[in-house]
Design a protein around this motif. Structure first.
Motif, short mmCIF file in Angstrom:
data_model
loop_
_atom_site.label_atom_id
_atom_site.label_comp_id
_atom_site.label_asym_id
_atom_site.label_seq_id
_atom_site.Cartn_x
_atom_site.Cartn_y
_atom_site.Cartn_z
N ASP A 294 0.83 -1.20 0.00
CA ASP A 294 0.00 0.00 0.00
C ASP A 294 0.87 1.25 0.00
OD1 ASP A 294 -2.08 -1.79 0.30
OD2 ASP A 294 -2.03 -1.65 2.48
N THR A 295 0.22 2.34 -0.38
CA THR A 295 0.85 3.65 -0.27
C THR A 295 -0.17 4.56 0.41
OG1 THR A 295 2.12 3.34 -2.27
CG2 THR A 295 1.82 5.60 -1.55
N ILE A 296 0.28 5.28 1.42
CA ILE A 296 -0.64 6.20 2.09
C ILE A 296 0.13 7.43 2.55
CG2 ILE A 296 -0.37 5.06 4.35
CD1 ILE A 296 -3.29 5.77 4.92
N ASP A 303 -5.31 11.46 9.85
CA ASP A 303 -6.71 11.93 9.84
C ASP A 303 -7.68 10.76 9.97
OD1 ASP A 303 -6.36 14.64 9.79
OD2 ASP A 303 -6.20 14.76 7.60
N GLU A 304 -7.36 9.67 9.28
CA GLU A 304 -8.22 8.49 9.35
C GLU A 304 -8.29 7.93 10.77
OE1 GLU A 304 -7.60 5.01 6.86
OE2 GLU A 304 -7.77 6.31 5.10
N VAL A 305 -7.13 7.84 11.39
CA VAL A 305 -7.07 7.30 12.75
C VAL A 305 -7.83 8.21 13.70
CG1 VAL A 305 -5.55 6.74 14.68
CG2 VAL A 305 -4.88 6.10 12.37
N LEU A 306 -7.60 9.53 13.54
CA LEU A 306 -8.24 10.47 14.44
C LEU A 306 -9.76 10.46 14.27
CD1 LEU A 306 -5.67 13.39 14.30
CD2 LEU A 306 -6.21 11.93 16.26
N GLU A 307 -10.19 10.30 13.03
CA GLU A 307 -11.63 10.25 12.79
C GLU A 307 -12.24 9.07 13.55
OE1 GLU A 307 -12.81 9.71 8.69
OE2 GLU A 307 -14.89 9.52 9.37
N ILE A 330 4.00 7.36 2.48
CA ILE A 330 4.56 6.11 3.00
C ILE A 330 4.30 5.04 1.95
CG2 ILE A 330 4.64 4.54 4.97
CD1 ILE A 330 3.03 6.71 6.51
N ILE A 331 5.37 4.65 1.25
CA ILE A 331 5.18 3.65 0.20
C ILE A 331 5.52 2.26 0.74
CG2 ILE A 331 5.52 5.18 -1.78
CD1 ILE A 331 8.44 3.98 -1.83
N GLU A 332 5.11 1.25 0.00
CA GLU A 332 5.35 -0.15 0.35
C GLU A 332 5.04 -0.41 1.82
OE1 GLU A 332 9.30 -1.14 -0.91
OE2 GLU A 332 8.81 -0.78 -3.00
N CYS A 333 3.82 -0.05 2.20
CA CYS A 333 3.45 -0.26 3.60
C CYS A 333 2.20 -1.12 3.66
CB CYS A 333 3.19 1.07 4.28
SG CYS A 333 1.70 1.89 3.66
N ASN A 334 1.83 -1.51 4.86
CA ASN A 334 0.57 -2.19 5.06
C ASN A 334 -0.34 -1.23 5.81
OD1 ASN A 334 -1.51 -3.83 6.45
ND2 ASN A 334 -0.45 -5.50 5.42
N ARG A 335 -1.32 -0.74 5.10
CA ARG A 335 -2.19 0.30 5.62
C ARG A 335 -2.90 -0.11 6.91
NH1 ARG A 335 -5.22 4.04 1.80
NH2 ARG A 335 -6.70 5.10 3.13
#
Lengths: 442, 224
Positions: A294-296, A303-307, A330-335
């Motif tokens: 994933d890329t985020i 923002d997603e976490v805070l929501e 953040i590339i090559e991550c696990n969202r």
């Protein structure tokens, strides 16, 4: 200090000591050699003169020179003298060689002198042959200087050779250190490549280290598999009890007391289930069973976490300050995993905060690296406890049922999986700051 | 509505059967892949609840085979393995949803209803609880024509309670539904209570919420 440097130092010092000793002994040696040489010459000369005397030439010499004879060369460095001995008590027994200051025409000079008594015409005479030795000191210092320069040259050359040899000799050891003894995140990153060496001890060392690493890796593997298997096997019985409890609670004709007991059991079961899920998650991450595709954006993630959990802030009247200065992809991550990590960190900042406290979240580039900072105004952590906060099942507030002690280990595992460095800074009663440094250089 | 439960762990399939039967669903059970395959082809099920770890075959193969044969049942994959690849493969093969063990039966049921809504486009996507209309499609709540501004979590909570109306939902069931996807180190929290408090406040500003009952020490119930 490395072995190589120690070797070089030892060599330099030992050679310097040898030279020092040599320099001290050198004058004595030179003197002895020179004296021996002169003495031989003096004896040979005296033999020749005595031979001449025996042939009768002395009569001419002595008669001319008032019963005694003295002769020297222009620089007064050599002389021959014959004196009649009047007082037999002063007579030497046999040949004598000594150093003496001889006065020739009022000029006093240091000489090596041979004295030989002899009988001629019923009269005792003494033959003295002298050779100047003032040049010897000069000779000594010349030789000393020459040797000093030569020795220094030899030391310097041998020092370089020693260093080069030590480097060559210790190369396998340095390889062992650089490939096997540097810290690695987990035994999965161990390097088992044998280090070639013609030195028996290094081979032994390398083999033993490899053996130990293999053992450690196996132990880790067994532990991980065990956790994974146990967790899997426990899921099904937990499922059964959980579903049965749900069905019983739904029957509807239960007393209030029983309902409360059942719901408490459900809570306990859920706790067990969560512990197992967390252990399973950690072991799966450690076994590299998660994809990183994933890329985020960092701000998007926050923002997603805070929501998701922002509403929890109101319960404790906590004020949230967002300082999202810089963003970072953040590339090559696990969202999902990153989401879990951030949720746990922010949840911690809420949980251990004071009523009416605050949480500051920064996303910014600092010292060339992108970092996310989560700073709370909570109860803080004692200095001696900071190192232990990432240990499994370690709870700092033992009197408070505040979790099962796997939140931060989970955070650390997920961070490690994404090569994110975590720095913790805390002051008791003032708050804690978690700094996440992402592997990135601006 | 017909449901086939494919699960080799008999106690588990039994509990599922009890729960779903109470929701007026007709349940059939298969304990292995062979009998499941026979039943799928012989009968027409609305739902197949498929465990992946079957004694005689991989559940994913059964799913693949059924989809190939043109079986139109909705498949929900159940697994204790919870491996990411299983989930991806399962959904790729045409599964309608995926749920990891251990799961709550209430959660399973609500997922089934979501699939029904999606598949058949229920006539009305609006659930009415007394004076309140919950629009599931648009995720809005209205009361006597007034729109009520709820947060995402508050809406999910109300929707879930309404879906299981007249039944107690425990705090754990609600917590698992609202935050189940995120594993966090906090099992004693009373965040659910905070959400319920806020939700009640917003709803009661419009009309009476006597129907929103607190079951002391257990959880909440929506009576309708």
């Amino acid at each position: 200090m490395t072995i190589q440097v120690k070797f070089a130092l030892y060599n330099a010092v030992s050679k310097a000591l040898i030279i020092l000793a040599f320099m001290t002994l050198l004058p004595i040696l030179v003197e002895r050699i020179v004296y021996e040489h002169i003495d031989k010459r003096l004896v040979a000369r005296s033999e020749r003169i005595l031979l001449t005397v025996k042939r009768g030439s002395i009569a001419d010499i002595v008669r001319e020179q008032d019963c005694s004879f003295e002769s020297y060369n222009i620089l007064k460095e050599e002389f021959v003298a014959i004196y009649p001995i009047t007082d037999p008590l002063k007579m030497n027994n046999g040949t004598q060689i000594r150093n003496e200051t001889w006065s020739i025409e009022g000029e006093k000079l240091q000489h090596r002198i041979i004295s030989r008594p002899f009988l001629y015409d019923n009269q005792m005479y003494e033959l003295n042959i002298g050779e100047g030795i003032s040049t010897i000191d000069e000779l000594k210092s010349i030789i000393q200087r020459f040797l000093l320069v030569m020795m220094l040259g030899v030391i310097l050359i041998s020092l370089f050779i020693d260093l080069a040899f030590a480097r060559l000799l210790l190369k396998p050891l340095n390889s062992i250190i650089s490939t096997k003894l540097l810290p690695v995140p987990s035994p999965a990153y161990f390097n088992f490549t044998p280090i070639p060496s013609s030195t028996a001890e290094f081979n032994q060392l390398d083999n033993r280290i490899n053996e130990m690493m293999h053992k450690l890796k196996d132990t880790f593997q067994i532990e991980k598999e065990f956790i994974s298997n146990v967790s899997h096997e426990l899921q099904t019985p937990i499922s059964i009890i959980q579903n049965r409890l749900e069905n019983i609670i739904n029957e509807g004709n239960l007393s209030d007391e029983l309902l409360i007991k059942l719901s408490d059991s459900q809570r306990t079961l859920n706790r067990m289930s969560r512990i197992i899920k967390a252990l399973l998650l950690i072991s799966k991450i450690e076994n590299d069973q998660y994809l990183k595709q994933d890329t985020i954006g960092a701000i998007e993630l926050m923002d997603e976490v805070l929501e998701e959990i922002e509403e929890r802030l109101t319960e404790k009247n906590i004020t949230l300050h967002k300082y999202f200065y810089d963003d970072y992809n953040i590339i090559e991550c696990n969202r999902t995993l990153l989401f879990t990590m951030m949720t746990n960190l922010i949840n911690n900042a809420i949980k251990y905060n004071k009523d009416g406290g605050s949480i500051d979240i920064y996303t910014r580039v600092k010292d060339g690296r992108f970092q996310i900072e989560i700073k709370d105004s909570g109860i803080g952590i004692e200095k001696q406890d900071i190192n232990g906060i990432f240990d499994r099942f370690k709870r700092l507030n033992k009197n408070k049922a505040d979790g099962y002690g796997l939140g931060l280990p989970l955070v650390k595992t997920i961070a490690g999986f994404h090569k994110i460095e975590i720095i913790v800074d805390s002051t008791p009663n003032e708050g804690t700051e978690f700094i996440l440094i992402l592997d990135f250089r601006c | 509505m017909n449901v086939l439960i494919v699960e080799d762990e008999r106690s588990l399939s039994h509990e599922m059967e009890i729960y779903l039967s109470r929701q007026n669903l007709n349940c059939d059970v298969a304990f292995n892949g062979k009998s499941a395959s026979d039943k799928i082809h012989a009968n027409s099920y609305d739902f197949v609840l498929l465990d992946l770890g079957l004694p005689d075959m991989n559940g994913l193969d059964l799913l693949r085979e059924s989809k190939k044969a043109g079986i139109e049942s909705a498949f929900i994959v159940l697994t204790a393995r919870s491996e990411v690849e299983d989930k991806i493969t399962g959904l790729d093969l045409g599964a309608d949803d995926y749920i990891a063990k251990p799961f709550s039966l209430a959660e399973l049921h609500s997922r089934m209803q979501a699939i029904l809504r999606r598949k058949h486009g229920l006539k009305s996507n609006v659930m009415s609880i007394h004076d309140f209309d919950i629009d599931i499609q648009n995720r809005t709540v209205h009361c006597k024509g007034n729109s009520i501004n709820l947060t995402k979590k508050e809406f999910d909570l109300l929707h879930y309670l309404a879906l299981h109306k007249n039944r107690v939902l425990t705090r754990i069931q609600l917590t698992e539904h609202i935050w189940g996807d995120v594993l966090e180190d906090d099992y004693e929290s009373n965040y659910i209570d905070v959400h319920v408090k806020n939700l009640r406040k917003k709803l009661s500003a419009q009309s009476s919420v006597d129907w929103f009952e607190t079951v002391r020490g257990v959880g909440y119930r929506v009576n309708a």
